[in-house]
Design a protein around this motif. Structure first.
Motif, PDB file in Angstrom:
ATOM      1  N   GLN A 118      91.929-115.256  33.122  1.00 48.19           N
ATOM      2  CA  GLN A 118      91.709-115.154  31.689  1.00 48.19           C
ATOM      3  C   GLN A 118      92.788-114.293  31.028  1.00 48.19           C
ATOM      4  N   PHE A 169      89.083-105.221  32.491  1.00 54.69           N
ATOM      5  CA  PHE A 169      89.510-106.230  31.535  1.00 54.69           C
ATOM      6  C   PHE A 169      89.634-105.632  30.137  1.00 54.69           C
ATOM      7  N   LEU A 181      82.122-108.452  30.341  1.00 58.64           N
ATOM      8  CA  LEU A 181      83.500-108.201  30.736  1.00 58.64           C
ATOM      9  C   LEU A 181      83.598-106.877  31.479  1.00 58.64           C
ATOM     10  N   GLU A 219      88.753-113.134  35.875  1.00 53.93           N
ATOM     11  CA  GLU A 219      89.251-112.320  34.770  1.00 53.93           C
ATOM     12  C   GLU A 219      90.772-112.216  34.805  1.00 53.93           C
TER      13      GLU A 219
END
Length: 284
Positions: A156, A181, A177, A153
């Protein structure tokens, strides 16, 4: 070319004179309102409005509009934002292995149905890389496991920042998620293969078939820390019968998912969605 416009989205405690206050702000600087809509939630005492006006002839530079309106919004205890029609949002599409929603969004963007750029596709599998290559879009494969979730994450989030992404679209991204996040990047639209609040979570078509439902649906909503419980943007349904097997429900559901997700993304890009609490007002 279409003349550039500014769009104000505002929600605040309801009181008399709010429509006039907003209109007078625009009028006082020579603005011409081209669309205006409002809604009052009397039960919650909340006023919500979307107002769009032409920038041609407006006597405030766009970088001054927000500071000028803040002087009005602050005493109203308002939540608000201003957007400009000639500023094109940037989308990241997240996928796992199903391609139907991804292909639909890419086609609509190329057909200029979605006013956005799509520079990035993220996936926890390599399966859909050929589609990204066909459309000339960067594809980043980031595997995720329970042991690597935090690291994945973080990568990302770095990519969302690197590509200047305004909205993430979970187009059948089959991962949950984390709270951290979503706190750090809350602009996320998810498509769920059910008419929420019915059948949240996994395998909704199988559960719907077992229950013997007569309609199935799809729901596009903003992602929140509570799984499949975020503010709903768009929904639709289709009839099914006792003759339909699970495979038939999935086939019909995929058609709905494509349409519902595309409509939700378009509404968001056109700044027609106002979130308050866990609800939305959609000015369509």
């Amino acid at each position: 070319m279409t003349r550039p416009t500014a769009t104000l989205l505002i929600s605040c405690p309801d009181r008399q004179g709010l429509v006039a206050t907003i209109a007078n702000f625009i009028y006082s600087y020579g603005g011409n309102i081209v669309h205006a809509d409002q809604h009052t939630d009397f039960e919650r005492g909340v006023f919500l409005s979307r107002v769009e006006w032409q920038l041609d002839g407006f006597n405030l530079p766009r970088e001054i509009i927000a500071p000028a309106f803040e002087a009005i919004a602050f005493p109203l205890e308002a939540n608000w934002e201003v957007h400009f029609s000639d500023e094109i949002p940037r989308l990241a599409i997240w996928v796992t292995q199903q391609d139907h929603c991804l292909l639909d969004l890419l086609w609509r963007q190329r057909a200029k149905e979605l006013p956005a750029e799509i520079p990035l596709i993220l996936s926890n599998h390599e399966t859909l890389r050929p589609i990204a290559e066909r459309f000339g879009i960067d594809y980043h494969h980031i595997p995720i496991s329970s042991q690597t979730k935090a690291e994945s994450e973080a990568r990302q989030l770095d990519l969302l920042q690197e590509y200047n992404i305004d909205l993430a679209v979970l187009a059948k991204y089959m991962q949950i998620l984390s709270t951290d996040f979503i706190d750090r990047f809350p602009k996320i639209i998810n498509i769920h293969h059910s008419f929420l609040p019915a059948f949240p979570g996994a395998r909704p078509y199988h559960r719907a078939h077992k229950r013997g439902v007569k309609i199935i649906g799809a729901t596009a909503h903003y992602a929140t820390v509570d799984l499949d419980e975020g503010p709903i943007v768009e929904q639709d349904v289709v009839r099914v019968s006792h003759r339909d097997e699970v495979a038939d429900l999935i086939r019909k559901g995929k058609d709905l998912e494509r349409m519902v997700l595309a409509r939700a993304v378009r509404l968001h890009l056109q700044h027609r969605v106002l979130v308050y609490g866990n609800r939305t007002v959609v000015f369509s």
